[in-house]
Scaffold this active site. Structure first.
Site, PDB file in Angstrom:
ATOM      1  N   ARG A 121       0.812  -1.223   0.000  1.00  0.00           N
ATOM      2  CA  ARG A 121       0.000   0.000   0.000  1.00  0.00           C
ATOM      3  C   ARG A 121       0.846   1.275   0.000  1.00  0.00           C
ATOM      4  NH1 ARG A 121      -3.076  -3.049   3.641  1.00  0.00           N
ATOM      5  NH2 ARG A 121      -4.855  -3.962   2.557  1.00  0.00           N
ATOM      6  N   LYS A 143       2.113  11.774 -11.019  1.00  0.00           N
ATOM      7  CA  LYS A 143       1.264  10.927 -11.875  1.00  0.00           C
ATOM      8  C   LYS A 143       2.084   9.688 -12.214  1.00  0.00           C
ATOM      9  CE  LYS A 143      -1.944  14.039 -14.263  1.00  0.00           C
ATOM     10  NZ  LYS A 143      -2.382  14.578 -15.563  1.00  0.00           N
ATOM     11  N   GLU A 185       8.462  19.845 -24.778  1.00  0.00           N
ATOM     12  CA  GLU A 185       7.774  20.131 -23.505  1.00  0.00           C
ATOM     13  C   GLU A 185       8.238  21.485 -22.955  1.00  0.00           C
ATOM     14  OE1 GLU A 185       5.388  18.161 -22.473  1.00  0.00           O
ATOM     15  OE2 GLU A 185       5.819  16.176 -23.302  1.00  0.00           O
ATOM     16  N   LYS A 227       6.161  23.751 -13.239  1.00  0.00           N
ATOM     17  CA  LYS A 227       5.417  22.513 -12.949  1.00  0.00           C
ATOM     18  C   LYS A 227       5.152  22.387 -11.452  1.00  0.00           C
ATOM     19  CE  LYS A 227       4.115  18.016 -13.900  1.00  0.00           C
ATOM     20  NZ  LYS A 227       4.168  16.869 -14.774  1.00  0.00           N
ATOM     21  N   GLU A 237      -5.650  17.712 -10.713  1.00  0.00           N
ATOM     22  CA  GLU A 237      -6.305  18.262 -11.898  1.00  0.00           C
ATOM     23  C   GLU A 237      -7.794  18.438 -11.686  1.00  0.00           C
ATOM     24  OE1 GLU A 237      -4.494  16.450 -15.380  1.00  0.00           O
ATOM     25  OE2 GLU A 237      -6.051  17.322 -16.622  1.00  0.00           O
ATOM     26  N   ARG A 242      -4.070  22.417 -13.522  1.00  0.00           N
ATOM     27  CA  ARG A 242      -3.106  21.468 -14.086  1.00  0.00           C
ATOM     28  C   ARG A 242      -3.402  21.166 -15.556  1.00  0.00           C
ATOM     29  NH1 ARG A 242      -0.312  16.362 -10.798  1.00  0.00           N
ATOM     30  NH2 ARG A 242       1.083  15.815 -12.483  1.00  0.00           N
ATOM     31  N   ASN A 246      -1.711  20.160 -20.488  1.00  0.00           N
ATOM     32  CA  ASN A 246      -2.096  19.305 -21.613  1.00  0.00           C
ATOM     33  C   ASN A 246      -2.043  20.031 -22.947  1.00  0.00           C
ATOM     34  OD1 ASN A 246      -2.607  17.172 -19.894  1.00  0.00           O
ATOM     35  ND2 ASN A 246      -4.729  17.806 -19.565  1.00  0.00           N
ATOM     36  N   HIS A 249      -1.255  18.315 -26.176  1.00  0.00           N
ATOM     37  CA  HIS A 249      -1.302  16.876 -25.939  1.00  0.00           C
ATOM     38  C   HIS A 249      -2.551  16.200 -26.484  1.00  0.00           C
ATOM     39  CE1 HIS A 249       2.246  17.592 -23.624  1.00  0.00           C
ATOM     40  NE2 HIS A 249       2.367  16.314 -23.305  1.00  0.00           N
ATOM     41  N   HIS A 253      -1.443  13.481 -28.770  1.00  0.00           N
ATOM     42  CA  HIS A 253      -1.667  12.056 -28.461  1.00  0.00           C
ATOM     43  C   HIS A 253      -2.377  11.359 -29.612  1.00  0.00           C
ATOM     44  CE1 HIS A 253      -1.214  12.412 -23.838  1.00  0.00           C
ATOM     45  NE2 HIS A 253      -0.096  12.035 -24.411  1.00  0.00           N
ATOM     46  N   HIS A 267       7.158  11.116 -28.779  1.00  0.00           N
ATOM     47  CA  HIS A 267       6.155  11.856 -28.003  1.00  0.00           C
ATOM     48  C   HIS A 267       6.328  13.365 -28.230  1.00  0.00           C
ATOM     49  CE1 HIS A 267       3.449  12.877 -24.731  1.00  0.00           C
ATOM     50  NE2 HIS A 267       4.387  13.697 -24.252  1.00  0.00           N
TER      51      HIS A 267
HETATM   52  N1  LIG Z   1       4.027  10.963 -15.230  1.00  0.00           N
HETATM   53  C1  LIG Z   1       3.942  12.023 -15.989  1.00  0.00           C
HETATM   54  O1  LIG Z   1       3.490  13.085 -15.542  1.00  0.00           O
HETATM   55  C2  LIG Z   1       4.410  11.944 -17.405  1.00  0.00           C
HETATM   56  C3  LIG Z   1       4.535  13.113 -18.161  1.00  0.00           C
HETATM   57  C4  LIG Z   1       5.040  13.007 -19.450  1.00  0.00           C
HETATM   58  C5  LIG Z   1       5.404  11.763 -19.975  1.00  0.00           C
HETATM   59  N2  LIG Z   1       5.246  10.643 -19.207  1.00  0.00           N
HETATM   60  C6  LIG Z   1       5.652   9.327 -19.716  1.00  0.00           C
HETATM   61  O2  LIG Z   1       7.050   9.360 -19.969  1.00  0.00           O
HETATM   62  C7  LIG Z   1       7.376   8.368 -20.940  1.00  0.00           C
HETATM   63  C8  LIG Z   1       8.368   8.948 -21.922  1.00  0.00           C
HETATM   64  O3  LIG Z   1       9.525   9.324 -21.218  1.00  0.00           O
HETATM   65  P1  LIG Z   1      10.915   9.640 -21.955  1.00  0.00           P
HETATM   66  O4  LIG Z   1      10.673  10.527 -23.095  1.00  0.00           O
HETATM   67  O5  LIG Z   1      11.853  10.051 -20.886  1.00  0.00           O
HETATM   68  O6  LIG Z   1      11.302   8.239 -22.599  1.00  0.00           O
HETATM   69  P2  LIG Z   1      12.124   6.976 -22.066  1.00  0.00           P
HETATM   70  O7  LIG Z   1      11.989   6.814 -20.614  1.00  0.00           O
HETATM   71  O8  LIG Z   1      11.739   5.834 -22.925  1.00  0.00           O
HETATM   72  O9  LIG Z   1      13.622   7.382 -22.412  1.00  0.00           O
HETATM   73  C9  LIG Z   1      14.013   7.591 -23.750  1.00  0.00           C
HETATM   74  C10 LIG Z   1      15.276   6.812 -24.105  1.00  0.00           C
HETATM   75  O10 LIG Z   1      16.412   7.465 -23.511  1.00  0.00           O
HETATM   76  C11 LIG Z   1      17.214   6.511 -22.831  1.00  0.00           C
HETATM   77  N3  LIG Z   1      17.896   7.305 -21.813  1.00  0.00           N
HETATM   78  C12 LIG Z   1      17.409   7.744 -20.643  1.00  0.00           C
HETATM   79  N4  LIG Z   1      18.276   8.586 -20.072  1.00  0.00           N
HETATM   80  C13 LIG Z   1      19.337   8.663 -20.880  1.00  0.00           C
HETATM   81  C14 LIG Z   1      20.560   9.403 -20.840  1.00  0.00           C
HETATM   82  N5  LIG Z   1      20.816  10.276 -19.859  1.00  0.00           N
HETATM   83  N6  LIG Z   1      21.442   9.248 -21.850  1.00  0.00           N
HETATM   84  C15 LIG Z   1      21.171   8.419 -22.883  1.00  0.00           C
HETATM   85  N7  LIG Z   1      20.018   7.716 -22.996  1.00  0.00           N
HETATM   86  C16 LIG Z   1      19.114   7.846 -21.996  1.00  0.00           C
HETATM   87  C17 LIG Z   1      16.246   5.494 -22.359  1.00  0.00           C
HETATM   88  O11 LIG Z   1      16.885   4.267 -22.085  1.00  0.00           O
HETATM   89  C18 LIG Z   1      15.311   5.394 -23.577  1.00  0.00           C
HETATM   90  O12 LIG Z   1      15.859   4.573 -24.556  1.00  0.00           O
HETATM   91  C19 LIG Z   1       6.063   7.947 -21.564  1.00  0.00           C
HETATM   92  O13 LIG Z   1       5.741   6.660 -21.106  1.00  0.00           O
HETATM   93  C20 LIG Z   1       5.045   8.949 -21.035  1.00  0.00           C
HETATM   94  O14 LIG Z   1       3.753   8.409 -20.879  1.00  0.00           O
HETATM   95  C21 LIG Z   1       4.769  10.721 -17.944  1.00  0.00           C
HETATM   96 ZN   LIG Z   2       4.171  15.284 -22.844  1.00  0.00          ZN
END
Ligand SMILES: NC(=O)c1ccc[n+]([C@@H]2O[C@H](COP(=O)([O-])OP(=O)(O)OC[C@H]3O[C@@H](n4cnc5c(N)ncnc54)[C@H](O)[C@@H]3O)[C@@H](O)[C@H]2O)c1
Ligand SMILES: [Zn+2]
Length: 371
Positions: A121, A143, A185, A227, A237, A242, A246, A249, A253, A267
């Site tokens: 939990r 999130k 972003e 943020k 939200e 918040r 979006n 997005h 999306h 993305h």
């Molecule tokens: N929780 C939230 O509020 C929120 C907001 C936006 C996006 N997201 C989520 O985030 C995800 C996307 O995240 P992302 O864009 O970071 O992608 P990711 O986590 O897949 O990372 C992108 C690539 O970079 C590599 N990598 C990471 N750090 C590195 C570094 N310092 N040097 C070299 N390579 C590195 C990773 O191994 C991967 O191959 C999605 O699943 C999305 O839904 C969540």
């Molecule tokens: Zn985003």
């Protein structure tokens, strides 16, 4: 270097922005996180930074137990979450207090945070984001989620970390594409809330693209502050505060989904296009000046983001849009810029207006051409 706080009463936490991991042990010691850290990361990040992160965690008095997950969105699955829960429970035991460390991009952060939120939990977790997107966005705000086969982020919760420790030196190793994805972003933050940031992005493009420390520090700090401020006011939200995050997005999306997550658009690239779609709609509705629209398109393009939708049928994007959870009860709802630094939430935008702008962006028609 500097710190910002997400203010949520007794769940408040700090976001430290640093040039190295030097300050991590001291920060963690003061948090009393537990006895054993489950360090969740992927093989690539582990080989780049695993060693030094493990040293820093040990220095803070934690026993470190690394667990690797696959490197891709596939890691945000029910199967991986269950596997991780099993691994954590095998590490856990009498006299131990477990905490989770998420070391990676948004994928690792969302998955590790989700697992930390449900194991017994909820156990404490910390975020050490390594991508630009994770440093300015996903690691902050609690999130956490995994994907289902029917859609992205469909199972999750709000669960805040105990600290977000940003080491900007990680950004140097990021691929160009992942760097630019994060830039989308950052441009978003400028458009929704911070004209000064937006101008900084326009005036310092080469320093930013060269990933100079000073420039990275400036833009990451600005975004983190925005943020943190938004999450502090509207964690779940509920007040539409918040919601402005979006921006770009909704259409973004839909473009991501319509391209079948084939990797054709990352993305950030899809969100860049989504921001342009929203800006064009706003201009069409007489809410955004042509000059500001041009600035938005020009800035996105200057950072290497696409400014045209290629290879995806507009009808397919419209179908994906209909499934968006932000399109409440079939009512179209979009975040629209009214000037650089200010957006509004607009409901009941005729679908036809959205379809038309998507179509125009898929061809080569500019808003000025067809007036
Ligand atoms: N929780 C939230 O509020 C929120 C907001 C936006 C996006 N997201 C989520 O985030 C995800 C996307 O995240 P992302 O864009 O970071 O992608 P990711 O986590 O897949 O990372 C992108 C690539 O970079 C590599 N990598 C990471 N750090 C590195 C570094 N310092 N040097 C070299 N390579 C590195 C990773 O191994 C991967 O191959 C999605 O699943 C999305 O839904 C969540
Ligand atoms: Zn985003």
């Amino acid at each position: 270097m500097n710190a910002t706080t997400v203010r949520l009463g007794d769940r408040s936490y700090k976001i430290r922005i640093e040039k190295s991991l030097k300050m991590l042990p001291r920060q963690l010691k003061s948090l009393n996180l537990g006895t054993d850290a489950v360090l969740i990361t992927n093989p690539k990040i582990n080989s780049l930074f695993g060693k030094k992160v493990k040293y820093a965690l040990r220095d803070s008095g934690l026993k470190v137990n690394p667990v690797l997950v696959p490197d891709s969105e596939r890691a945000k699955s029910v199967k991986e979450a269950v596997r991780l829960l099993g691994a954590i429970s095998r590490i856990d035991g009498k006299g131990k207090r477990i905490c989770v460390v998420a070391l990676g991009g948004g994928v690792v952060g969302d998955l590790a945070g989700f697992v930390a939120s449900i194991y017994k939990r909820g156990v404490p977790y910390i975020q050490i984001p390594t991508t630009l997107l994770a440093q300015v966005d996903s690691s902050i705000g609690g999130k956490v989620a995994i994907d289902l086969t029917t859609g992205k982020n469909l199972t999750g919760s709000f669960y805040q970390p105990r600290i977000v420790y940003i080491d900007i030196s990680f950004i140097r190793d990021l691929s160009r594409r992942d760097f630019i994805s994060g830039m989308a972003e950052i441009i978003k933050y400028g458009i929704i809330k911070d004209k000064r940031l937006f101008n900084y992005l326009r005036d310092n493009r080469s320093a930013i693209l060269r990933r100079e420390t000073k420039a990275l520090l400036e833009i990451i700090t600005r975004c983190v502050k925005i943020k943190a401020g938004i999450v502090s006011k509207d964690e779940r939200e509920r007040k539409s505060i918040r919601t402005i995050l979006n921006f770009g997005h909704t259409a973004g999306h839909a473009i991501e989904t319509a391209s079948g997550y084939s990797g054709y658009y990352s993305h950030g690239e899809a969100i860049g296009l989504g921001m342009i779609v929203a800006a064009r709609i706003s201009n069409r509705l007489g809410r955004l000046s042509a000059a500001d629209l041009l600035k938005i398109e020009d800035t996105a393009g200057s950072y290497g983001l696409p400014t045209r939708i290629k290879r995806i049928d507009t009808r397919k994007i419209m179908r994906s849009l209909a499934y968006d959870k932000k399109f409440i009860h079939g009512v179209t709802r979009l975040v629209l810029p009214v000037r650089i630094g200010k957006v509004v939430i607009k409901e009941r935008i005729p679908e036809e207006v959205i379809r038309r702008e998507l179509k125009r962006l898929s061809s080569k028609i500019t808003p000025a051409d067809d007036r």
